[in-house]
Design a protein around this motif. Structure first.
Motif, PDB file in Angstrom:
ATOM      1  N   VAL A 591      11.017   0.090   6.736  1.00 35.93           N
ATOM      2  CA  VAL A 591      11.192  -0.952   5.727  1.00 35.93           C
ATOM      3  C   VAL A 591      11.909  -0.336   4.541  1.00 35.93           C
ATOM      4  O   VAL A 591      11.498   0.708   4.041  1.00 35.93           O
ATOM      5  CB  VAL A 591       9.823  -1.504   5.295  1.00 35.93           C
ATOM      6  N   GLU A 592      12.997  -0.957   4.111  1.00 31.94           N
ATOM      7  CA  GLU A 592      13.747  -0.373   3.005  1.00 31.94           C
ATOM      8  C   GLU A 592      13.930  -1.363   1.879  1.00 31.94           C
ATOM      9  O   GLU A 592      14.098  -2.556   2.098  1.00 31.94           O
ATOM     10  CB  GLU A 592      15.111   0.103   3.509  1.00 31.94           C
ATOM     11  N   PHE A 593      13.867  -0.838   0.688  1.00 33.25           N
ATOM     12  CA  PHE A 593      14.214  -1.633  -0.493  1.00 33.25           C
ATOM     13  C   PHE A 593      14.533  -0.611  -1.568  1.00 33.25           C
ATOM     14  O   PHE A 593      14.335   0.597  -1.358  1.00 33.25           O
ATOM     15  CB  PHE A 593      13.065  -2.569  -0.878  1.00 33.25           C
ATOM     16  N   ALA A 595      13.631   1.498  -3.892  1.00 30.45           N
ATOM     17  CA  ALA A 595      12.331   1.985  -4.346  1.00 30.45           C
ATOM     18  C   ALA A 595      12.532   3.005  -5.458  1.00 30.45           C
ATOM     19  O   ALA A 595      13.658   3.309  -5.851  1.00 30.45           O
ATOM     20  CB  ALA A 595      11.606   2.615  -3.168  1.00 30.45           C
ATOM     21  N   GLY A 657      12.052  -1.601  -7.024  1.00 30.62           N
ATOM     22  CA  GLY A 657      10.718  -1.850  -6.494  1.00 30.62           C
ATOM     23  C   GLY A 657      10.750  -2.952  -5.453  1.00 30.62           C
ATOM     24  O   GLY A 657      11.761  -3.623  -5.274  1.00 30.62           O
ATOM     25  N   GLU A 658       9.607  -3.069  -4.731  1.00 30.80           N
ATOM     26  CA  GLU A 658       9.566  -4.029  -3.626  1.00 30.80           C
ATOM     27  C   GLU A 658       9.702  -5.449  -4.161  1.00 30.80           C
ATOM     28  O   GLU A 658       9.008  -5.836  -5.095  1.00 30.80           O
ATOM     29  CB  GLU A 658       8.226  -3.861  -2.895  1.00 30.80           C
ATOM     30  N   THR A 660       9.074  -9.127  -4.880  1.00 34.80           N
ATOM     31  CA  THR A 660       7.916 -10.006  -4.742  1.00 34.80           C
ATOM     32  C   THR A 660       8.347 -11.401  -5.148  1.00 34.80           C
ATOM     33  O   THR A 660       9.471 -11.602  -5.612  1.00 34.80           O
ATOM     34  CB  THR A 660       6.767  -9.556  -5.660  1.00 34.80           C
ATOM     35  N   PRO A 737      11.565 -13.602  -1.701  1.00 37.95           N
ATOM     36  CA  PRO A 737      11.720 -12.317  -1.000  1.00 37.95           C
ATOM     37  C   PRO A 737      11.932 -12.556   0.499  1.00 37.95           C
ATOM     38  O   PRO A 737      11.273 -13.414   1.082  1.00 37.95           O
ATOM     39  CB  PRO A 737      10.398 -11.593  -1.262  1.00 37.95           C
ATOM     40  N   ARG A 739      12.972 -10.646   4.582  1.00 40.43           N
ATOM     41  CA  ARG A 739      13.129  -9.427   5.376  1.00 40.43           C
ATOM     42  C   ARG A 739      14.443  -9.563   6.109  1.00 40.43           C
ATOM     43  O   ARG A 739      14.567 -10.378   7.010  1.00 40.43           O
ATOM     44  CB  ARG A 739      11.987  -9.313   6.384  1.00 40.43           C
ATOM     45  N   LEU A 750      13.986  -5.220   2.699  1.00 46.14           N
ATOM     46  CA  LEU A 750      13.312  -6.215   1.876  1.00 46.14           C
ATOM     47  C   LEU A 750      14.256  -6.555   0.740  1.00 46.14           C
ATOM     48  O   LEU A 750      14.728  -5.677   0.030  1.00 46.14           O
ATOM     49  CB  LEU A 750      12.006  -5.654   1.319  1.00 46.14           C
ATOM     50  N   GLU A 751      14.552  -7.816   0.583  1.00 48.10           N
ATOM     51  CA  GLU A 751      15.466  -8.200  -0.489  1.00 48.10           C
ATOM     52  C   GLU A 751      15.097  -9.584  -0.972  1.00 48.10           C
ATOM     53  O   GLU A 751      14.234 -10.240  -0.406  1.00 48.10           O
ATOM     54  CB  GLU A 751      16.905  -8.161   0.014  1.00 48.10           C
ATOM     55  N   ASN A 818      20.164  -2.463   1.298  1.00 49.93           N
ATOM     56  CA  ASN A 818      19.364  -2.322   0.098  1.00 49.93           C
ATOM     57  C   ASN A 818      20.183  -1.866  -1.101  1.00 49.93           C
ATOM     58  O   ASN A 818      19.675  -1.756  -2.201  1.00 49.93           O
ATOM     59  CB  ASN A 818      18.223  -1.362   0.365  1.00 49.93           C
TER      60      ASN A 818
END
Ligand code: TRP
Length: 865
Positions: A591-593, A595, A657-658, A660, A737, A739, A750-751, A818
């Motif tokens: 899982v990439e975002f 970070a 950051g992830e 949300t 958000p 995937r 994750l975007e 990402n």
């Protein structure tokens, strides 16, 4: 009654040949008993006994007949049989025993006796045919007037090999003799054809079951590359055909099919062995009988081929001739399906009684002695062997003759005789007026017709030694086999060990029961031999069939990424999973975002530094708020701008950051509103600058229209437009958000989805519009007088701003996964820095480093030089 003089026909197999029958007569119809006389028939019966009803028996008491001289013209070839076979002799004795038992039994066929005529077929179709004709003949044909001495012959027990049985049953058909034939060993699937073989019954299962069992065995032990060798006869032909049919759709492939010629030919045999040696197939299935296997195995042993795992057909899997020590290294470990054993309580006693003293005139018994003991029992025998002393012991290869613990074929013969006896018994027990035939009639006891017997045979059902015997519509019996494994006996010879069974009456899949741990494999091994064309693929690889080769031969190729293999095919990993490097297991996707890793931290630091710098500028301005440069143009606007810029710097943090629910909503809206605010302030300032200088011209008083209140109103309303757009965006299609698995299939990114791209581009477009407006106005004001011309800097800052965002669009669209967030956040930071430096650096420079220039005069350019 007719008298035929048949023209001699050339010798040929398969076609009824009567070249040696000169005077032949028969009366045949379906209503009267068969009477066949063959005069001048020099064929000697083996054993004869008289009785009310006669059963014929045909057994291959010799391995083979010497090849007839094919050039012989019109002369019957001499009958000369070679290689006495005690095994078949034992079958014949079992038939005699059964007849005697039945005659002694007061319950079975009371008041009637059975007789028999047993002939030797020499395991050869031509001799078998002679035996068949001889059997049809009366016992005492020599003395009896033609066609009168024949006792009613009801049925024939025989033949052994299918090829011979075919000849026997065909020989009866041209004469319309519906003789019942019960075979004890002919298992060929061809006999199920009721049109060709209407009166054929057998007490051995049809080979269709055997090939099914063999196919299951091959599949069970993963032998996917096997050789098939067969003899040149119907039995071999049909069995191989059946096996190929059974193997269709399984993973087993046949590497080669070879045929041992009918007339053994060493050259050909050596060729077959060469094929065996060169093939990767270690398992060889053989459909053949001991007669033809003996010379083949002799040559096989001289060739010194080892490591072959034989799968023997029922015809030779229990042949005791191969139990000798010297066979062990080559044949040990052989596995195959043997026909069912039974128990014949009196057999061993009976066999002991058959000896030369008791039968001094029977040449067969003499031959038996010679074969068993290797000596001549009497001087009358023609052989060169030494005379028997009485001290000899049984030769090793025939030691099984007296071992009656598990008779198989002999037991079949026994069952066949009993089947006839029981049917005859039922026939004779028929109550007149209640019979099965026309007008409820019964058969006449003194004139039993074979077709009447056939009716009862079809219906018969009885129990013998705990086994039920009956025939199905095709004359076949229950499919049941023992799995026989050839293991080393105590004295180094081969012993037949039963290691399982095949019960064809069980539901599919449960027929084969094997005790694997009991099996000893070829080469004295305890593990199952491997017989494959290509070894199965390692995990992570799949089979790739080689062009033009059987499916069992393949190459192994690695699976594509995202797939794993079960060693045969590659299959996709489930969603959210991806294959590991070896393609052996599916692992959750990465899982990439954006970070807080190196990039995230760098962006954070830059944005915090930017925000601090802005606050520092704010502080400097606040501290020097009284000075000319701060005051020259509405200081309130500068503070507003700085405040907006601080927010701009900080809003790039929302991109890290992830993602949300909240951060997605905040990202674009916060950024667009703060930027809008910021540019509105700059726009306001530009307007003020423009107005201020225009105001200096006479007659124009714009300044009063651009007081602080109006400025605030402009800023507020310009920003409000953006707020409204954002509000509409959030209400209508808010960013959320997501995937993203499409960009890179091995990762989940994750975007934030923008929700509505129209809104997104509107928001950006609005900022762009403001920036362009600002740029145009500032551009107009750039030439205005004054040492410190703010318009110049605004123009410049807008240029940078627009450049950054123009560069952003292609970068945003093309940036991988990402990194889109990083690009956007970077664009925010870059443009914020651009604004900060262009607008405030020159002022700070003057405030801090050149305070002497921080005067109204200097700024207005009215200072005297
Ligand atoms: N079941 C074999 C068959 O039907 C048995 C057999 C007996 C045999 N004698 C043979 C096979 C001779 C080949 C040759 O024929």
């Amino acid at each position: 009654m007719h008298l035929f003089t048949l023209l001699p026909l050339p010798y040929s197999l398969g076609v009824l040949t009567l070249a040696y029958i000169q005077n032949f007569c028969f009366t045949s119809s379906t209503t009267s008993p068969v009477k066949v006389c063959i005069l001048q028939n020099s064929f000697q019966p083996g054993f004869v006994a008289e009785g009310d009803y006669i059963i014929g028996g045909i057994f291959p008491l010799h391995y083979n007949q010497e090849m007839p001289d094919l050039n012989c013209t019109y002369k019957p070839p001499p009958v000369k049989c070679n290689g006495f076979d005690p095994r078949a002799f034992r079958w014949a004795q079992t038939m005699r025993l059964a007849v005697e038992e039945i005659n002694e039994n007061p319950e079975l066929l009371p008041n009637h006796t059975l007789g028999y005529k047993i002939f030797d077929s020499c395991a050869y179709p031509l001799t078998g045919q002679r035996a068949a004709i001889a059997v049809l003949n009366g016992i005492n044909e020599d003395g009896a007037p033609m066609c009168s001495g024949a006792s009613p012959l009801l049925a024939i027990i025989g033949e052994s090999g299918s090829a011979q049985s075919i000849v026997v049953s065909r020989i009866l058909q041209p004469f319309q003799i519906p003789m019942v034939i019960i075979s004890y060993f002919s298992s060929c699937a061809c006999f199920t054809d009721r049109i060709q073989y209407p009166t054929f019954f057998r007490v051995i299962p049809n080979d269709d079951y055997q090939v099914k069992a063999i196919a299951q065995l091959l599949v069970r032990f993963n032998w996917t590359w096997v050789g098939v060798v067969r003899g040149d006869h119907e039995y071999g032909r049909f069995a191989v055909q059946g096996l190929l049919r059974e193997l269709q759709g399984t993973k087993v492939c046949v590497a080669y099919q070879e045929m041992i010629p009918l007339l053994y030919n060493q050259q050909r045999a050596l060729e077959i062995m060469q094929v065996m040696r060169n093939s990767l197939a270690r398992v060889v299935v053989v459909f053949s009988a001991e007669g033809e296997m003996t010379p083949f195995l002799r040559d096989y042993m001289t060739q010194n081929i080892t490591g072959i795992q034989w799968v023997a057909s029922e015809a030779w899997v229990t042949a005791s001739v191969f139990t000798r020590k010297e066979y062990y290294p080559y044949l040990g470990g052989t596995i195959g399906f043997g026909i069912r054993t039974g128990y014949i309580s009196r057999l061993s006693k009976y066999l002991e009684r058959v000896n030369p003293q008791r039968y001094p005139n029977n040449p067969l018994v003499q031959e038996l002695w010679e074969a068993l003991y290797g000596c001549r029992p009497s001087l009358s025998s023609a052989s060169q062997l030494p005379l028997c002393s009485g001290q000899e012991s049984v030769l090793e290869q025939h030691s099984a003759y007296l071992n009656t613990s598990s008779p198989r074929v002999a037991y079949n013969t026994y069952k066949a005789v009993y089947a006839i006896a029981h049917s005859l018994h039922n026939l004779l027990m028929c109550q007149p007026g209640n019979g099965p035939f026309e007008n409820k009639s019964c058969a006449q006891s003194d004139n039993v017709l074979p077709w009447q017997l056939q009716y009862y045979l079809q219906e018969v059902k009885f129990i013998i030694a705990g086994d039920e015997v009956n025939f199905d519509l095709k004359g076949d019996s229950v499919p049941y086999y023992d799995i026989i494994n050839w293991q080393r006996g105590t004295s180094g010879n081969i012993e037949f060990v039963s290691v399982g069974l095949f019960d064809g009456t069980k539901p599919a899949g449960e027929e084969l029961v094997i005790q694997e741990d009991m099996i000893m494999w070829a080469g004295h091994q305890s593990e199952v031999p491997v017989s494959v064309c290509s070894a199965s693929c390692l995990p992570g690889f799949r089979k790739a069939v080689r062009h033009g080769e059987p499916v069992c031969c393949f190459d192994c190729v690695p699976c594509d990424s995202g797939k794993i293999s079960n060693q045969i095919n590659c299959t996709f990993c489930p969603e959210d999973f991806w294959s590991n490097k070896d393609r052996t297991i599916c692992i959750p996707k990465k899982v990439e975002f954006l970070a807080y890793d190196s990039l995230g931290i760098a962006l954070t630091v830059i944005s915090v530094v930017g925000a601090c710098l802005t606050i520092a500028v704010f502080a400097v301005f606040f501290y020097h708020r009284k000075t000319a440069i701060v005051r020259v143009n509405n200081s309130e606007l500068s503070f507003f701008t700085l405040f907006a810029l601080t927010l701009c710097f900080l809003c790039s943090l929302v991109f890290i950051g992830e993602p949300t629910f909240w951060s997605c909503m905040l990202r674009h809206t916060a950024f667009s509103i703060t930027f809008s605010l910021c540019i509105s302030c700059i726009l306001g300032k530009t307007l003020v600058v423009l107005a201020a200088f225009s105001a200096t011209r006479p007659g124009k008083n714009i300044m009063k229209w651009l007081g602080p209140k109006q400025q605030r109103a402009i800023i507020f309303s310009c920003t409000m437009v953006q707020v409204v757009i954002c509000a509409a965006w959030l209400i209508h299609a808010r960013p959320y958000p997501t995937r993203n698995t499409k960009y890179e299939r091995s990762k989940i990114i994750l975007e934030c989805s923008v929700g509505s791209s129209l809104a997104f581009w509107c928001v950006l477009g609005y900022i762009g519009l403001q920036a362009c407006l600002c740029f145009v106005l500032a551009f107009l004001a750039r030439k205005l007088p004054g040492n410190f011309n703010e318009a110049k800097f605004i123009t410049f800052s807008m240029l940078i701003f627009c450049a950054v965002w123009l560069a952003f669009i292609p970068a945003y669209i093309s940036s991988p996964g990402n990194y889109t967030d990083a690009v956007e956040s970077f664009a925010i930071l870059a443009s914020s820095f651009g604004l900060l430096f262009c607008l405030f650096a020159p002022k700070c420079y003057i405030i801090l480093l050149k305070p002497e220039k921080n005067t109204k005069q200097h700024l207005m350019g009215k200072e005297k030089k």
